[in-house]
Write an enzyme that holds these catalytic residues in place. Structure first.
Site, mmCIF file in Angstrom:
data_model
loop_
_atom_site.group_PDB
_atom_site.id
_atom_site.type_symbol
_atom_site.label_atom_id
_atom_site.label_comp_id
_atom_site.label_asym_id
_atom_site.label_seq_id
_atom_site.Cartn_x
_atom_site.Cartn_y
_atom_site.Cartn_z
ATOM 1 N N ASP A 206 -1.803 -22.381 -8.039
ATOM 2 C CA ASP A 206 -0.796 -21.428 -7.487
ATOM 3 C C ASP A 206 -0.731 -21.578 -6.042
ATOM 4 O OD1 ASP A 206 0.872 -19.577 -7.060
ATOM 5 O OD2 ASP A 206 -0.167 -18.302 -8.125
ATOM 6 N N HIS A 321 -0.282 -4.593 1.182
ATOM 7 C CA HIS A 321 0.522 -4.567 0.069
ATOM 8 C C HIS A 321 0.648 -3.915 -1.338
ATOM 9 C CE1 HIS A 321 2.540 -7.890 2.840
ATOM 10 N NE2 HIS A 321 1.489 -8.362 2.089
ATOM 11 N N HIS A 360 2.201 -9.885 7.768
ATOM 12 C CA HIS A 360 3.691 -9.481 6.743
ATOM 13 C C HIS A 360 3.458 -7.374 6.880
ATOM 14 C CE1 HIS A 360 1.785 -12.785 5.506
ATOM 15 N NE2 HIS A 360 2.742 -13.257 5.048
ATOM 16 N N ASP A 451 -2.913 -13.094 10.699
ATOM 17 C CA ASP A 451 -2.149 -14.963 9.857
ATOM 18 C C ASP A 451 -1.291 -13.709 11.172
ATOM 19 O OD1 ASP A 451 -1.344 -11.791 9.220
ATOM 20 O OD2 ASP A 451 -1.376 -12.624 7.099
ATOM 21 N N TYR A 491 -5.589 -16.906 7.440
ATOM 22 C CA TYR A 491 -5.085 -17.736 6.898
ATOM 23 C C TYR A 491 -5.180 -19.284 7.611
ATOM 24 C CZ TYR A 491 -3.273 -14.288 3.573
ATOM 25 O OH TYR A 491 -3.476 -13.557 3.327
#
Ligand code: Q9C
Ligand code: ZN
Length: 864
Positions: A206, A321, A360, A451, A491
């Site tokens: 994925d 999230h 994010h 990130d 990441y």
């Protein structure tokens, strides 16, 4: 530092077993904290226990009982005297018992009994050393080896020269003198890591999820070991979060779905995962997610109970999230949101700040606390006009919270990739930090995604690992240092692990590396900052008089138009970072970290051998430096400063200053504090430059007789005084800031965050000199704030030069420099319109030269 580290807290049962001989009934009594003991109030407890080793029930009683010996505190008879006395009757916060060992009592008695005898008093029965336990593991022990080394010669009072004593008049004063915050301050950094959280992994292919790998955790931990940071932290075990705890935030349905995945096969797992936007289940995911929740709560408990003062939890899966009823963006349970609810419930907290520096938007956290004014949520995030995931309208700056929570949600959207150190620092100076100081949180939780760092394939930003040290350092100045950092994204393995290390290193109190490179926020960052300030103007007092207005046309809007017209396939190519890029950043970081990391000087704080000085600095452990001799100084102080050397007092203090500067230069000590007349400052500054410091920042508070020459740019002077001093007008390297402390409280935050720090970060000094001369217009709270925040610059190399009449100031600053007390800046008050205008005028005057001042785009200014 080791003073507090030596203090052992233990449970009530442990106390009872060794405390035979004390009045146990009284010593376990909880009482309401008197208002004047604000060290306990600060921690958030309304009740405390009285250790009551003197059999007292109130402060009044103890003061009566101690009239004959309380004045000992002002003598220098033993370095542990105050600790010893404080432990006898100070209120004990956090249910932690503190009391002295017999060895400590004996050591203090042997040195101090002669002083009492000198004044005609015997050693009191209430301080009989046989009453104290001999077991050194269970209590405050006597001198450690290091301490003996630092204070080889303890003064032996003779009856001809009885040390002067001072009487106390109020309870508050007695406590202040004895305890000086020692017991209210926790020390230590917790680290939570459990290898089991590496078992959660993607079992099929994925491309959306394949960056969230177990190595994110293991490589961060390995890097921490590599820097020897793991062994410096307090290991706190993870635990599973309970169902009840998870239900503080999530629906029962969500919990049940997650639970049901434990026994599924790959195909079923894949199907359930498909119900969510960017999530994958593994049979052990549920267990890991419960560990991630529990690890976060363990961290909150460790900090709130005073076991440590801060800490980091390395967890997977991340949390910010995830929503009440849904997994999302690699997150199953919202670790940080659960922690905030838990802290509210268990510790009765009323103000929690969540800082989400992940790249994010933590929309999950926003949704959970949108209507809750007790949780202030700040998030910056890659946004690109809603192009970037999760592509929500409510991630923009105009989502400020709802209902009662209006004003308590702060979104700072980045509309361009490539944001770097200056942009992040500008966001802290001009948005987050002023809000945070006004909010005055009792606890800070960091949704700590890396990130947002350089090399990350998701974020595409440019910030280098050391910027996280600065962000961490700033947050450590709030909430009495109670800071819990919880891993979210990140990441690029190398970038992630170096950034984690910079964060933990800073939590441990190491000096912060210098930021290198041009310091100026980019136009798009300034635009975002301007808009979020405008959106929040109705809710925050500090913004009331700032002239903030919305910017309608953003410099990035045309870029958006262009983008929609481009061919999608080429766009995709340019967006994906190649493997090449990853390796390039890895190599860059390998070298970069070697360049910016430096050995921590073995000694934190130096002062002179002048006994008068060291006496009132004790019991803070400072290193004594021998001053230069007079002929040496005379040779050094030549030319225009020749007049100075005629004055003997000045000459002596110069001797100490030069000796300390030399040690700072050689990296033997980190910072120093000296008693010195203001007239020495000019010489000290010139001498620093001669020693090789290329940029010296001087903050001078008070009247200045000799204004140093700053024309060559090697010295930047910010002069803070009540009224403009005649004879010198401001220039790029000499800035006069007229500021008078406020009688109501501390309003200096706006000047420090809005002006002094941005100028200082633009200049990037390699030495900071803070001088306090006569007629200072700032109080101790204001000056402490300055010290706390400026320690992030110049690798913490600070020389403090204080007039010899300033004993209290000297003592608090010494503690701040050593790192021995939690930050204390007095009560926040918002700046008056007049003061805001002052800063505004200075900002307008200097923002072209010192670009970190920029926080709005004025018509007619075109940059970049
Ligand atoms: N087209 C965290 O950093 N990307 N989560 C989805 C879909 C998901 C990031 C892209 C990124 C999730 C904790
Ligand atoms: Zn993220």
């Amino acid at each position: 530092m080791f003073l507090t580290a030596k203090i052992l807290g233990f449970a009530l049962s442990g106390f009872l077993s060794v405390a035979a001989g004390f009045d146990i009934g009284l010593s376990t009594k909880c009482v309401v904290i008197p208002k004047e003991l604000d060290m306990c109030h600060k921690i958030g407890y309304s009740e405390m226990r009285l250790p009551n080793l003197m059999g007292h029930t109130s402060m009044g009683e103890v003061i009566l009982k101690s009239t004959t010996w309380q004045h000992l505190a002002h003598t220098d008879c033993h370095p542990h005297l105050r600790t010893f006395l404080c432990s006898l009757f100070a209120p004990v916060c956090l249910d932690t018992f503190i009391h002295p060992c017999r060895s400590m009592c004996v050591a203090v008695r042997d040195s101090c009994a002669p002083v009492l005898a000198c004044h005609g008093h015997p050693w009191p029965h209430s301080l009989d050393c046989d009453r104290f336990p001999a077991d050194e593991d269970m209590c405050l022990a006597s001198l450690t080896k290091e301490y003996k080394h630092l204070h080889k010669v303890l003064p032996k009072p003779a009856c001809q020269a009885c040390p002067a004593v001072e009487e106390f008049f109020t309870h508050k004063r007695v406590l202040e003198v004895f305890c000086a915050n020692n017991f209210a301050m926790a020390s230590g950094t917790a680290l939570i890591y459990d290898e089991e959280m590496t078992t959660h992994k993607l079992l099929w292919s994925d491309p959306v999820c394949d960056i969230e790998v177990p190595e994110r955790l293991s490589s961060s931990y390995e890097q921490l070991k590599c820097y020897h940071l793991v062994e410096r932290c307090v290991h706190v075990p993870a635990r599973e979060g309970s169902e009840e705890e998870i239900l503080l935030v999530h629906s029962l349905e969500h919990l049940e779905v997650a639970k049901s995945t434990q026994t599924m096969n790959d195909e079923e797992l894949k199907r359930v995962s498909g119900n969510y936007d960017a999530f994958f289940f593994h049979p052990n995911t549920y267990r890991c997610a419960r560990l991630a929740v529990g690890a976060t709560l363990q961290l909150v408990d460790a900090v709130m109970s005073g076991k440590v003062c801060n800490g980091m939890a390395l967890v997977r899966p991340p949390g910010h999230h995830s929503q009440r009823n849904a997994a999302n963006g690699f997150c199953l349970f919202n670790n940080v949101a659960i922690a905030a609810e838990y802290a509210k419930l268990k510790y009765g907290l009323q103000r929690i700040l969540i800082v989400d520096w992940d790249v994010h938007h933590g929309q999950g956290i926003q949704y959970i606390f949108e209507e809750d004014p007790s949780v202030l949520y700040f998030s910056w995030h890659r946004y690109e006009h809603q192009e970037f995931w999760p592509s929500l309208k409510e991630s923009n700056y105009d989502a400020v919270g709802l209902g009662k929570g209006e004003g308590f949600n702060i979104n700072l959207p980045w509309n361009k990739v490539g944001m770097g150190n200056s942009d992040y620092l500008a966001a802290f100076f001009h948005v987050l930090l002023p809000m945070a100081f006004e909010f005055d949180p009792e606890l800070i939780l960091v949704s700590s995604g890396y990130d947002s760092g350089i090399g990350d394939p998701e974020g595409q930003m440019n910030a280098t690992p050391e910027v996280f040290a600065h962000l961490t350092h700033f947050l450590m100045q709030l909430a009495n240092g109670k800071l819990c950092v919880i891993l979210e994204g990140g990441y690029h393995l190398k970038s992630l692990s170096e950034s984690v290390c910079m964060t933990v290193k800073t939590l441990l109190g190491d000096p912060v590396p210098q930021i290198t490179g041009e310091m100026a926020p980019c136009l798009s960052a300034i635009e975002s900052i301007q808009n979020v300030r405008a959106a929040h103007k109705p809710y925050w007092k500090w913004l009331m008089y700032e002239d903030t207005s919305f910017l309608q046309n953003l410099s990035t809007s045309s870029h958006l138009l262009k983008k929609t017209n481009t061919n999608p396939s080429t766009e995709h190519e340019s967006k994906m970072p190649s493997n090449d890029e990853t390796v390039k950043v890895e190599r860059f970081l390998e070298l970069h970290m070697k360049n910016i990391l430096f050995p921590v000087p073995p000694i934190k704080t130096a002062t002179t051998t002048d006994a008068k000085v060291s006496a009132h600095l004790l019991p803070v452990p400072v290193h004594l430096v021998k001053e230069m001799d007079k002929t040496e100084i005379k040779a050094l102080v030549s030319g225009s400063y020749a007049d100075l050397v005629k004055e003997d007092k000045t000459l002596l203090s110069l001797g100490s200053i030069l000796a300390i500067l030399d040690k700072i230069m050689k990296k033997e000590v980190c910072n120093g504090i000296v008693e010195s007349p203001a007239s020495s400052v000019a010489v000290a500054l010139r001498h620093s430059v001669r020693l090789g410091f290329q940029r010296v920042l001087c903050i001078f508070v008070g009247d200045m007789q000799i204004i140093p020459n700053t024309e060559d740019g090697k010295i930047l002077m910010i002069h803070i005084c009540e009224k403009e001093q005649s004879g010198k007008s401001s220039s790029k390297h000499y800035i006069s800031l007229n500021w008078k402390e406020d009688a109501e409280g501390n309003d200096f935050f706006s000047a420090v965050l809005g002006f002094i720090l941005p100028v200082a970060y633009s200049y990037q000094p390699n030495l900071t000199v803070i001088a306090v001369g006569p007629n200072r217009s700032l109080g101790i709270s204001e000056i402490s704030l300055l010290f706390a925040l400026l320690q992030g610059l110049a690798e913490s190399r600070i020389l403090a030069m204080i007039e010899d009449t300033e004993r209290n100031l000297m003592q608090s600053l010494a503690k701040a420099l050593v790192g021995a007390s939690a930050p204390h800046f007095g009560v926040y008050v918002p700046p008056t319109q007049e003061k805001v205008n002052k800063i505004k005028i200075l900002r307008d005057q200097f923002q072209q030269e010192w670009k970190m001042l920029q926080c709005s785009v004025k018509d007619g200014i075109s940059r970049n």
